[in-house]
Scaffold this active site. Structure first.
Site, PDB file in Angstrom:
ATOM      1  CG  HIS A 173      -6.329   5.285   7.188  1.00 26.37           C
ATOM      2  ND1 HIS A 173      -7.193   5.797   8.119  1.00 26.37           N
ATOM      3  CD2 HIS A 173      -6.877   4.135   6.750  1.00 26.37           C
ATOM      4  CE1 HIS A 173      -8.229   4.994   8.226  1.00 26.37           C
ATOM      5  NE2 HIS A 173      -8.061   3.975   7.406  1.00 26.37           N
ATOM      6  CD  GLU A 209     -15.722   5.093  13.702  1.00 24.54           C
ATOM      7  OE1 GLU A 209     -14.858   5.535  12.937  1.00 24.54           O
ATOM      8  OE2 GLU A 209     -16.801   4.612  13.308  1.00 24.54           O
ATOM      9  CG  ASP A 225      -9.002   6.310  11.989  1.00 21.70           C
ATOM     10  OD1 ASP A 225      -8.930   5.224  11.388  1.00 21.70           O
ATOM     11  OD2 ASP A 225      -9.916   7.125  11.822  1.00 21.70           O
ATOM     12  N   GLY A 285      -4.240  -0.923   5.828  1.00 19.89           N
ATOM     13  CA  GLY A 285      -5.213  -1.668   5.035  1.00 19.89           C
ATOM     14  C   GLY A 285      -6.396  -0.773   4.782  1.00 19.89           C
ATOM     15  NE  ARG A 286     -11.895  -3.495   2.070  1.00 23.15           N
ATOM     16  CZ  ARG A 286     -12.802  -3.583   3.024  1.00 23.15           C
ATOM     17  NH1 ARG A 286     -13.101  -2.535   3.761  1.00 23.15           N
ATOM     18  NH2 ARG A 286     -13.415  -4.731   3.268  1.00 23.15           N
ATOM     19  CB  SER A 287     -11.554   2.756   5.265  1.00 23.47           C
ATOM     20  OG  SER A 287     -12.237   3.290   6.335  1.00 23.47           O
ATOM     21  N   GLY A 288     -12.168   0.004   7.135  1.00 24.48           N
ATOM     22  CA  GLY A 288     -13.213  -0.963   7.437  1.00 24.48           C
ATOM     23  C   GLY A 288     -12.759  -2.407   7.410  1.00 24.48           C
ATOM     24  CB  ILE A 289      -9.693  -4.138   6.296  1.00 22.54           C
ATOM     25  CG1 ILE A 289      -9.508  -5.583   5.798  1.00 22.54           C
ATOM     26  CG2 ILE A 289      -8.480  -3.663   7.067  1.00 22.54           C
ATOM     27  CD1 ILE A 289      -8.584  -5.720   4.633  1.00 22.54           C
ATOM     28  N   GLY A 290     -10.768  -3.722   9.531  1.00 18.99           N
ATOM     29  CA  GLY A 290     -10.713  -4.208  10.910  1.00 18.99           C
ATOM     30  C   GLY A 290      -9.437  -3.871  11.651  1.00 18.99           C
ATOM     31  CE  LYS A 291      -6.740   0.918   8.989  1.00 15.14           C
ATOM     32  NZ  LYS A 291      -7.747   0.671   7.939  1.00 15.14           N
ATOM     33  CB  SER A 292     -10.341   0.178  14.997  1.00 15.82           C
ATOM     34  OG  SER A 292      -9.952   1.325  14.291  1.00 15.82           O
ATOM     35  NE  ARG A 317       1.636 -21.902   1.579  1.00 12.70           N
ATOM     36  CZ  ARG A 317       0.765 -22.754   1.057  1.00 12.70           C
ATOM     37  NH1 ARG A 317       0.105 -22.447  -0.032  1.00 12.70           N
ATOM     38  NH2 ARG A 317       0.536 -23.908   1.633  1.00 12.70           N
TER      39      ARG A 317
END
Lengths: 88, 345
Positions: free
Chosen positions: B153, B217, B192, B168-175, B258
């Site tokens: 994913h 999507e 996706d 990263g978790r679903s909905g974090i803004g990858k797309s 850093r």
């Protein structure tokens, strides 16, 4: 506000790794943290700032903490200097 | 982020599939020598076999389940036998469930032997390619067919030629980051669902799924097709995975690098891939940072490491009180410019 005086104790001086240690430790506290060397002061939460000090062994630095958790911050960070960043 | 999923592997391919792919996809000139049911013969291994010893009668350890190659050695060996023994030698290996036989280097299988193969239901092919060349091509093909693969994913993009997998978790803004990168001229491999295949021992290749390809999507908008919208310049069908960027919400209690000295890696299908953990928060331009990550990776690849370079300069300054042989004035680190000339306008 808390002001502490420390001396660089490790042989290699304040190079990149110790600088990163200081910045990482400092970023955990809310208190502002500045380091003064020869009258010039830098923000010690900035890695490039700390690196520009380029302080060799024996250099005396003045640490200034200001904020709600300044006591804890001062304790943790002076300990880093006293331990020579784990390089002594 | 747990990326170390158990790899999947193809169990078998059928001989008709092999024939079709080798001829159409790899352009190998394969001639069908007999008519048997190829769809019932299965290849289960990536290795091939040259049955010299089996023809000589030693069939212990005969890896009959592999594709059998008849090159010059096998052909000449059969030809030097008297006819009765020749038939016996071939009939012996035809009793095993051999998936198929490929006769290489313009060699031929004489009609009697071919009839034996047909009777045993073994497909026989012929190619004009030399044995080594053919083995090279078929091995590469079988290697790919039986390569471990898995679906992940994330978003896979080519950024300045570097294959970057955003996780990263679903909905974090990858797309959204993928879309932003495409808009800036980078190329989408998949969003996706990214299928990653290990090629050889240490190369990971990524592609989309055959169904979804370059659809994606966008939350609040729905399904879009990148190929239709941005054209062919915005897509790629495959790309090597070189870097993983793990997006995470900014968390004050967590430590982030850093300096860039610490090198994080993740194990993907048994291959170690560098990971950049990127904390994000509103107002942070992740797209530009992603581009910089790619460029920095390129610089490191070509031998320039900014963190090491600055570290070297600091150590020099600590040791000698100067950088690059120039004594610096007292006070702070010294100014980069020795003397400001007037700067009137």
């Amino acid at each position: 506000m808390i002001v502490k005086e420390v001396t660089i104790r490790n042989k290699a001086g304040l190079h990149t790794r110790p600088a990163a240690q200081i910045v990482k430790a400092a970023s955990k506290f809310k208190a502002d943290f500045f380091i003064e060397k020869d009258g010039a002061e830098i923000n010690a939460k900035s890695i490039i700032g700390v690196m520009t000090l380029a302080a060799p062994k024996g250099t005396k630095l003045k640490l200034r903490f200001n904020g709600t958790d300044e006591k804890d911050a001062a304790a943790v960070i002076t300990k880093l200097f006293d331990d020579g960043f784990g390089e002594v | 982020m747990d990326l170390d999923k158990k790899p999947l592997k193809k169990k078998f391919i059928t001989v008709d599939f092999l024939y079709e792919r080798l001829s159409s996809r790899l352009g190998i000139d394969l001639e069908r020598m007999n008519k048997v049911s190829e769809s019932e013969r299965r290849i289960t291994e990536r290795d091939i076999h040259r049955p010299g010893l089996a023809l000589a009668g030693f069939t212990n350890l005969f890896t009959y389940q592999r594709v059998q190659i008849f090159g010059n050695t096998e052909t000449r060996f059969l030809n030097h036998l008297p006819p009765v023994k020749r038939i016996k030698a071939f009939a012996n290996i035809a009793t095993f469930k051999v998936p198929c036989i490929v006769v290489t280097d313009k060699n031929k299988l004489e009609p009697k032997l071919l009839a034996l193969a047909t009777a045993a239901g073994i497909p026989v092919f012929r190619t004009t390619l030399t044995t080594t060349k053919f083995i090279y091509l078929i091995s590469d093909f079988l290697d790919d067919q039986f390569a471990p693969h898995q679906t992940y994913h994330g978003s896979m993009l080519d950024v300045y030629g570097i294959g970057m997998l955003f996780v990263g978790r679903s909905g974090i803004g990858k797309s959204e980051i993928a879309l932003d990168l495409i808009e800036r001229g980078h190329r989408l491999v998949a969003d996706d669902a990214v299928v990653i295949t290990r090629k050889g021992e240490s190369v990971l290749m990524a592609a989309g799924t055959d169904l979804v390809k370059h659809f994606m999507e966008i939350r609040g908008l729905g399904i879009i097709n990148i190929e239709a919208m941005f054209g062919v310049r915005a897509i790629r069908f495959q790309k090597r995975v070189e870097l993983i960027v793990e997006l995470m919400e900014w968390d004050g209690t967590q430590e982030y690098t850093r300096t860039g000295f610490e090198r994080d890696t993740a194990l993907l299908l048994g291959v170690e891939i560098p990971v950049v953990k990127l904390p994000i928060f509103p107002g942070k331009n992740v797209t530009v940072i992603a581009e910089v990550i790619a460029l920095n990776y390129l610089l490191k690849h070509y031998g320039y490491d900014a963190a090491e370079e600055l570290d070297k300069r600091i150590k020099q300054k600590i040791a000698t009180g100067a950088v690059g042989g120039k004594a610096s004035p007292n006070g702070l680190s010294g100014r980069a410019i020795e003397y400001f000339e007037h700067d009137f306008e």
